[in-house]
Design a protein around this motif. Sequence first.
Motif, PDB file in Angstrom:
ATOM      1  N   THR A 153      40.359  42.494  41.272  1.00 53.85           N
ATOM      2  CA  THR A 153      40.418  41.036  41.117  1.00 53.85           C
ATOM      3  C   THR A 153      39.479  40.560  40.018  1.00 53.85           C
ATOM      4  O   THR A 153      39.835  39.706  39.193  1.00 53.85           O
ATOM      5  CB  THR A 153      40.052  40.353  42.441  1.00 53.85           C
ATOM      6  OG1 THR A 153      40.955  40.790  43.471  1.00 53.85           O
ATOM      7  CG2 THR A 153      40.133  38.835  42.309  1.00 53.85           C
ATOM      8  N   LEU A 154      38.261  41.146  39.978  1.00 52.30           N
ATOM      9  CA  LEU A 154      37.282  40.768  38.971  1.00 52.30           C
ATOM     10  C   LEU A 154      37.775  41.141  37.563  1.00 52.30           C
ATOM     11  O   LEU A 154      37.608  40.372  36.616  1.00 52.30           O
ATOM     12  CB  LEU A 154      35.937  41.435  39.257  1.00 52.30           C
ATOM     13  CG  LEU A 154      34.813  41.124  38.259  1.00 52.30           C
ATOM     14  CD1 LEU A 154      34.533  39.627  38.216  1.00 52.30           C
ATOM     15  CD2 LEU A 154      33.538  41.891  38.648  1.00 52.30           C
ATOM     16  N   SER A 155      38.425  42.303  37.439  1.00 56.06           N
ATOM     17  CA  SER A 155      38.941  42.737  36.139  1.00 56.06           C
ATOM     18  C   SER A 155      40.042  41.800  35.645  1.00 56.06           C
ATOM     19  O   SER A 155      40.089  41.431  34.460  1.00 56.06           O
ATOM     20  CB  SER A 155      39.480  44.165  36.246  1.00 56.06           C
ATOM     21  OG  SER A 155      38.438  45.080  36.540  1.00 56.06           O
ATOM     22  N   ALA A 156      40.935  41.410  36.554  1.00 50.67           N
ATOM     23  CA  ALA A 156      42.006  40.486  36.185  1.00 50.67           C
ATOM     24  C   ALA A 156      41.441  39.135  35.772  1.00 50.67           C
ATOM     25  O   ALA A 156      41.890  38.528  34.787  1.00 50.67           O
ATOM     26  CB  ALA A 156      42.972  40.326  37.354  1.00 50.67           C
ATOM     27  N   THR A 157      40.450  38.669  36.536  1.00 49.91           N
ATOM     28  CA  THR A 157      39.813  37.389  36.209  1.00 49.91           C
ATOM     29  C   THR A 157      39.125  37.456  34.853  1.00 49.91           C
ATOM     30  O   THR A 157      39.206  36.516  34.045  1.00 49.91           O
ATOM     31  CB  THR A 157      38.798  37.010  37.297  1.00 49.91           C
ATOM     32  OG1 THR A 157      39.466  36.895  38.562  1.00 49.91           O
ATOM     33  CG2 THR A 157      38.119  35.697  36.961  1.00 49.91           C
ATOM     34  N   SER A 158      38.449  38.571  34.567  1.00 49.23           N
ATOM     35  CA  SER A 158      37.746  38.736  33.290  1.00 49.23           C
ATOM     36  C   SER A 158      38.731  38.724  32.124  1.00 49.23           C
ATOM     37  O   SER A 158      38.451  38.163  31.056  1.00 49.23           O
ATOM     38  CB  SER A 158      36.945  40.034  33.287  1.00 49.23           C
ATOM     39  OG  SER A 158      35.924  40.002  34.264  1.00 49.23           O
ATOM     40  N   ALA A 159      39.902  39.353  32.321  1.00 51.12           N
ATOM     41  CA  ALA A 159      40.924  39.377  31.271  1.00 51.12           C
ATOM     42  C   ALA A 159      41.450  37.964  31.006  1.00 51.12           C
ATOM     43  O   ALA A 159      41.626  37.551  29.848  1.00 51.12           O
ATOM     44  CB  ALA A 159      42.064  40.303  31.665  1.00 51.12           C
ATOM     45  N   GLU A 160      41.712  37.223  32.098  1.00 49.19           N
ATOM     46  CA  GLU A 160      42.185  35.846  31.941  1.00 49.19           C
ATOM     47  C   GLU A 160      41.120  34.967  31.297  1.00 49.19           C
ATOM     48  O   GLU A 160      41.428  34.111  30.447  1.00 49.19           O
ATOM     49  CB  GLU A 160      42.572  35.279  33.306  1.00 49.19           C
ATOM     50  CG  GLU A 160      43.810  35.951  33.920  1.00 49.19           C
ATOM     51  CD  GLU A 160      44.110  35.425  35.311  1.00 49.19           C
ATOM     52  OE1 GLU A 160      43.370  34.526  35.762  1.00 49.19           O
ATOM     53  OE2 GLU A 160      45.081  35.886  35.933  1.00 49.19           O
ATOM     54  N   LEU A 161      39.858  35.206  31.668  1.00 47.64           N
ATOM     55  CA  LEU A 161      38.752  34.429  31.092  1.00 47.64           C
ATOM     56  C   LEU A 161      38.632  34.714  29.589  1.00 47.64           C
ATOM     57  O   LEU A 161      38.424  33.809  28.785  1.00 47.64           O
ATOM     58  CB  LEU A 161      37.447  34.766  31.805  1.00 47.64           C
ATOM     59  CG  LEU A 161      36.189  34.058  31.269  1.00 47.64           C
ATOM     60  CD1 LEU A 161      36.337  32.540  31.394  1.00 47.64           C
ATOM     61  CD2 LEU A 161      34.948  34.542  32.035  1.00 47.64           C
ATOM     62  N   SER A 162      38.798  35.984  29.227  1.00 47.81           N
ATOM     63  CA  SER A 162      38.721  36.357  27.807  1.00 47.81           C
ATOM     64  C   SER A 162      39.820  35.668  26.997  1.00 47.81           C
ATOM     65  O   SER A 162      39.584  35.157  25.894  1.00 47.81           O
ATOM     66  CB  SER A 162      38.839  37.867  27.664  1.00 47.81           C
ATOM     67  OG  SER A 162      38.821  38.254  26.301  1.00 47.81           O
ATOM     68  N   ALA A 163      41.028  35.635  27.566  1.00 52.93           N
ATOM     69  CA  ALA A 163      42.144  34.971  26.886  1.00 52.93           C
ATOM     70  C   ALA A 163      41.887  33.478  26.742  1.00 52.93           C
ATOM     71  O   ALA A 163      42.172  32.873  25.698  1.00 52.93           O
ATOM     72  CB  ALA A 163      43.435  35.217  27.649  1.00 52.93           C
ATOM     73  N   THR A 164      41.337  32.866  27.794  1.00 54.16           N
ATOM     74  CA  THR A 164      41.039  31.439  27.752  1.00 54.16           C
ATOM     75  C   THR A 164      39.942  31.137  26.734  1.00 54.16           C
ATOM     76  O   THR A 164      40.025  30.154  25.986  1.00 54.16           O
ATOM     77  CB  THR A 164      40.613  30.938  29.145  1.00 54.16           C
ATOM     78  OG1 THR A 164      41.650  31.229  30.093  1.00 54.16           O
ATOM     79  CG2 THR A 164      40.356  29.440  29.126  1.00 54.16           C
ATOM     80  N   GLU A 165      38.889  31.971  26.718  1.00 51.30           N
ATOM     81  CA  GLU A 165      37.810  31.778  25.743  1.00 51.30           C
ATOM     82  C   GLU A 165      38.337  31.911  24.309  1.00 51.30           C
ATOM     83  O   GLU A 165      37.916  31.186  23.409  1.00 51.30           O
ATOM     84  CB  GLU A 165      36.690  32.789  25.998  1.00 51.30           C
ATOM     85  CG  GLU A 165      35.897  32.508  27.258  1.00 51.30           C
ATOM     86  CD  GLU A 165      34.881  33.595  27.562  1.00 51.30           C
ATOM     87  OE1 GLU A 165      35.091  34.736  27.046  1.00 51.30           O
ATOM     88  OE2 GLU A 165      33.911  33.341  28.284  1.00 51.30           O
ATOM     89  N   ASN A 166      39.284  32.825  24.105  1.00 54.27           N
ATOM     90  CA  ASN A 166      39.876  33.001  22.778  1.00 54.27           C
ATOM     91  C   ASN A 166      40.682  31.762  22.383  1.00 54.27           C
ATOM     92  O   ASN A 166      40.629  31.304  21.236  1.00 54.27           O
ATOM     93  CB  ASN A 166      40.781  34.233  22.771  1.00 54.27           C
ATOM     94  CG  ASN A 166      41.400  34.476  21.404  1.00 54.27           C
ATOM     95  OD1 ASN A 166      40.721  34.849  20.460  1.00 54.27           O
ATOM     96  ND2 ASN A 166      42.702  34.279  21.295  1.00 54.27           N
ATOM     97  N   ALA A 167      41.407  31.202  23.349  1.00 53.48           N
ATOM     98  CA  ALA A 167      42.191  29.989  23.084  1.00 53.48           C
ATOM     99  C   ALA A 167      41.278  28.819  22.751  1.00 53.48           C
ATOM    100  O   ALA A 167      41.574  28.016  21.860  1.00 53.48           O
ATOM    101  CB  ALA A 167      43.066  29.657  24.287  1.00 53.48           C
ATOM    102  N   VAL A 168      40.151  28.727  23.470  1.00 56.78           N
ATOM    103  CA  VAL A 168      39.203  27.636  23.223  1.00 56.78           C
ATOM    104  C   VAL A 168      38.543  27.784  21.855  1.00 56.78           C
ATOM    105  O   VAL A 168      38.367  26.813  21.121  1.00 56.78           O
ATOM    106  CB  VAL A 168      38.133  27.603  24.338  1.00 56.78           C
ATOM    107  CG1 VAL A 168      37.016  26.631  23.977  1.00 56.78           C
ATOM    108  CG2 VAL A 168      38.760  27.202  25.666  1.00 56.78           C
TER     109      VAL A 168
END
Length: 313
Positions: A17-32
Amino acid sequence: MTLSINTNTSSMVALETLSATSAELSATENAVSTGKKVSTAADNPAAFGISSEIGGDVAGQSAVNDGLSYASQVVSSTMTAADSIISVLQSVQNAVTGLANNEGNATSLGQINDELNGYMKQIDTIARDATVKGINLLATSTTDGLGITATNMTYVTGLQGDTQTISGFTASIVADTGATGTAGSLTDALGLTTGSTVGANPTSNQFLTGTGASIALAGTGGAAALIDLVKNAITAMTNVTSQLGSNSTMITEMSSFGQAQADDLTAASGALTDADMSAESAKLTSEQTKQSLGIKSLSIANNSSQNILSLFQ
């Protein structure tokens, strides 16, 4: 639930779960940080491909707009020259009108002849100087030795390669004035001189003949016919300005359309790739919170094996 020190299923679930969240967070940070929800083909192959094609169209339209701006400058320069030539022709008409009052007076006619030859030089000089990067729409030839390389101009009006051509005005001027012979200069085409050398200033005119005491009005129609000669020249140049005005209007409209089209293409590309920053901001906060909870959950899961020790106390 079975307790095991070899297999900690709670820890594995928490880590996944933490790995999936980290991947989504990375994508969001890239979009921002980039402002784009699709910045590479990996994000969305179809959207990225379409956006890249649109980007090419935007670049192409920018080149078209630059070409239209250049064409506008050529037309503007020619228009300025044509207006100046009409102003000189009005002075020519004033001088020619005075010929009848001085007919038979060799001294006065000689002075007017010098004045008229000066006007002829002005007209041809203005025409030669109306050159923009080698293009001169008033030139009679490209062999004047003054850097004129073309008497026509073709420019692209759209992405599909549609073009428009503005032809040199010598032919239309000759048609309006009825000038005969080879037009070596604009004054030849206007019927004000004849036999001029390309690139050289005229030394005579069609209004007076002879020199000294033998100077007299040219032709057999008298001053009235000579005035008509100037009027025809003014009409011819007025027609030139009319055509230039029409071309200028079209170029302006195509420039406006081209800019609007470039804006539409940019907006279309943005719709495919740009991120909604308000949504991404909310998502970033959510993902950061989920990451913190995931780390806490993993920590609790990792400590669960320590609870087994209490069974052996």
